[in-house]
Design a protein around this motif. Structure first.
Motif, PDB file in Angstrom:
ATOM      1  N   GLU A  23       0.795  -1.226   0.000  1.00  0.00           N
ATOM      2  CA  GLU A  23       0.000   0.000   0.000  1.00  0.00           C
ATOM      3  C   GLU A  23       0.827   1.276   0.000  1.00  0.00           C
ATOM      4  O   GLU A  23       0.320   2.331  -0.379  1.00  0.00           O
ATOM      5  N   ASN A  24       2.078   1.217   0.439  1.00  0.00           N
ATOM      6  CA  ASN A  24       2.861   2.442   0.570  1.00  0.00           C
ATOM      7  C   ASN A  24       4.215   2.390  -0.131  1.00  0.00           C
ATOM      8  O   ASN A  24       4.533   3.281  -0.911  1.00  0.00           O
ATOM      9  N   LYS A 130       2.040   4.096   8.296  1.00  0.00           N
ATOM     10  CA  LYS A 130       1.333   4.406   7.044  1.00  0.00           C
ATOM     11  C   LYS A 130       1.166   5.911   6.871  1.00  0.00           C
ATOM     12  O   LYS A 130       1.303   6.425   5.755  1.00  0.00           O
ATOM     13  N   LEU A 133       4.577   7.192   5.875  1.00  0.00           N
ATOM     14  CA  LEU A 133       4.921   6.766   4.514  1.00  0.00           C
ATOM     15  C   LEU A 133       4.069   7.497   3.475  1.00  0.00           C
ATOM     16  O   LEU A 133       4.559   7.830   2.387  1.00  0.00           O
ATOM     17  N   SER A 134       2.818   7.765   3.808  1.00  0.00           N
ATOM     18  CA  SER A 134       1.944   8.494   2.870  1.00  0.00           C
ATOM     19  C   SER A 134       2.482   9.878   2.588  1.00  0.00           C
ATOM     20  O   SER A 134       2.420  10.354   1.464  1.00  0.00           O
TER      21      SER A 134
END
Length: 138
Positions: A23-24, A130, A133-134
């Motif tokens: 996802e990241n 997350k 990382l986003s």
């Protein structure tokens, strides 16, 4: 018993890392490759300028990997300290004259509690990573 607890933690952490990667991290990798390709398309840049450009493109991915590694190390350190405390309590009980089967049960119970407590930390740790990382993948 300790092996079962170890397996529980390993599976939960592996699942978290796979989720972060999908996802990241992949998004950051994709941006890195696009950026690096852009560096190579500049026909007026010197070899050194292209190399420096590519290094700048790689920085967000290196930072992301460093963040994940650091958080996992902190998590492992905390879990290790907790289980070492359990071992110390067990040794103290043996030294105080407690019977081995009783001490073994106490140790297993203590280690299980450590694992349960740390398993409960994984969702918060995941969310925090997350979020970080986003912001890197923009």
């Amino acid at each position: 018993m300790a092996e079962l607890q170890q397996l529980r933690v390993r599976e939960a952490v592996d699942s978290m890392v796979k989720s972060l990667e999908k996802e990241n991290i992949r998004k950051i990798q994709g941006l890195m490759f696009q950026c690096s390709a852009g560096c190579c398309e500049d026909s007026h840049a010197s070899m050194q300028q292209v190399h420096q450009c590519i290094e700048r493109c790689h920085m967000p991915l290196a930072q992301a990997q460093s963040l994940v590694t650091s958080e996992l190390e902190k998590f492992q350190d905390r879990l290790t300290r907790c289980t070492m405390h359990c071992n110390d309590k067990a040794k103290d009980s043996i030294d105080a004259g407690s019977k081995e089967p009783q001490v073994k049960r106490q140790l297993e119970s203590c280690v299980t509690k450590c694992v349960d407590d740390h398993m409960n930390l994984i969702p918060t740790m995941t969310r925090k990573m997350k979020e970080s990382l986003s912001s890197m993948g923009k």
